[in-house]
Write a protein that holds these residues in place. Structure first.
Motif, mmCIF file in Angstrom:
data_model
loop_
_atom_site.group_PDB
_atom_site.id
_atom_site.type_symbol
_atom_site.label_atom_id
_atom_site.label_comp_id
_atom_site.label_asym_id
_atom_site.label_seq_id
_atom_site.Cartn_x
_atom_site.Cartn_y
_atom_site.Cartn_z
ATOM 1 N N TYR A 13 0.858 -1.181 0.000
ATOM 2 C CA TYR A 13 0.000 0.000 0.000
ATOM 3 C C TYR A 13 0.891 1.226 0.000
ATOM 4 C CZ TYR A 13 -3.666 -3.304 1.199
ATOM 5 O OH TYR A 13 -4.537 -4.353 1.175
ATOM 6 N N LEU A 19 -3.273 -0.605 4.798
ATOM 7 C CA LEU A 19 -4.099 0.387 4.119
ATOM 8 C C LEU A 19 -4.054 1.689 4.901
ATOM 9 C CD1 LEU A 19 -6.279 0.537 1.765
ATOM 10 C CD2 LEU A 19 -7.950 0.324 3.595
ATOM 11 N N CYS A 58 -6.682 -3.713 -3.005
ATOM 12 C CA CYS A 58 -7.575 -2.838 -2.232
ATOM 13 C C CYS A 58 -8.980 -3.410 -2.180
ATOM 14 C CB CYS A 58 -7.616 -1.434 -2.838
ATOM 15 S SG CYS A 58 -6.171 -0.430 -2.451
ATOM 16 N N GLU A 61 -8.846 -7.333 -0.370
ATOM 17 C CA GLU A 61 -8.442 -7.485 1.027
ATOM 18 C C GLU A 61 -9.136 -6.534 1.988
ATOM 19 O OE1 GLU A 61 -4.190 -7.265 1.231
ATOM 20 O OE2 GLU A 61 -3.922 -8.951 -0.137
ATOM 21 N N ASN A 62 -9.942 -5.634 1.471
ATOM 22 C CA ASN A 62 -10.575 -4.629 2.323
ATOM 23 C C ASN A 62 -12.058 -4.540 1.980
ATOM 24 O OD1 ASN A 62 -8.046 -3.403 3.604
ATOM 25 N ND2 ASN A 62 -7.595 -3.377 1.422
ATOM 26 N N CYS A 64 -14.480 -3.021 3.349
ATOM 27 C CA CYS A 64 -15.073 -1.685 3.403
ATOM 28 C C CYS A 64 -14.766 -0.902 2.119
ATOM 29 C CB CYS A 64 -14.611 -0.921 4.633
ATOM 30 S SG CYS A 64 -12.836 -0.667 4.735
ATOM 31 N N VAL A 65 -13.587 -1.098 1.557
ATOM 32 C CA VAL A 65 -13.234 -0.436 0.294
ATOM 33 C C VAL A 65 -14.082 -1.007 -0.826
ATOM 34 C CG1 VAL A 65 -11.410 -0.086 -1.414
ATOM 35 C CG2 VAL A 65 -10.888 0.132 1.011
#
Length: 90
Positions: A13, A19, A58, A61-62, A64-65
């Protein structure tokens, strides 16, 4: 895009291994990559492989993103509709 790839360096990142703020600020632009590719006639993955990998990471693995970003095809269709609305496409 190449500048962004250069700034990413070898990190996962922009802030390193986790992140961070810069990633959150730039992630929304990744939904536009497909539109850039189709209208620009190039491949983000071919031109900027580290940036493309970061974008995929992004989303993958995330949660919320991923949940906050529109699907790339939706963005492309929106742009096509706007171009037609403004008479830019026949």
């Amino acid at each position: 895009m190449r500048t962004l790839e250069t700034e990413l360096g070898g990190g996962r990142y922009y802030g390193g291994e986790a992140l961070g703020y810069v990633d959150v600020a730039l992630a929304p632009f990744t939904a536009w990559f497909l539109t850039y590719e189709r209208f620009g006639g190039f491949s983000v993955a071919a031109e900027c492989p580290a940036l493309a990998a970061w974008a995929a990471r992004c989303r993958a693995e995330n949660a919320c993103v991923a949940a906050s970003l529109p699907e790339p095809e939706y963005v492309y269709q929106f742009v096509c509709g706007m171009r037609k609305h403004f008479g830019l496409d026949g």
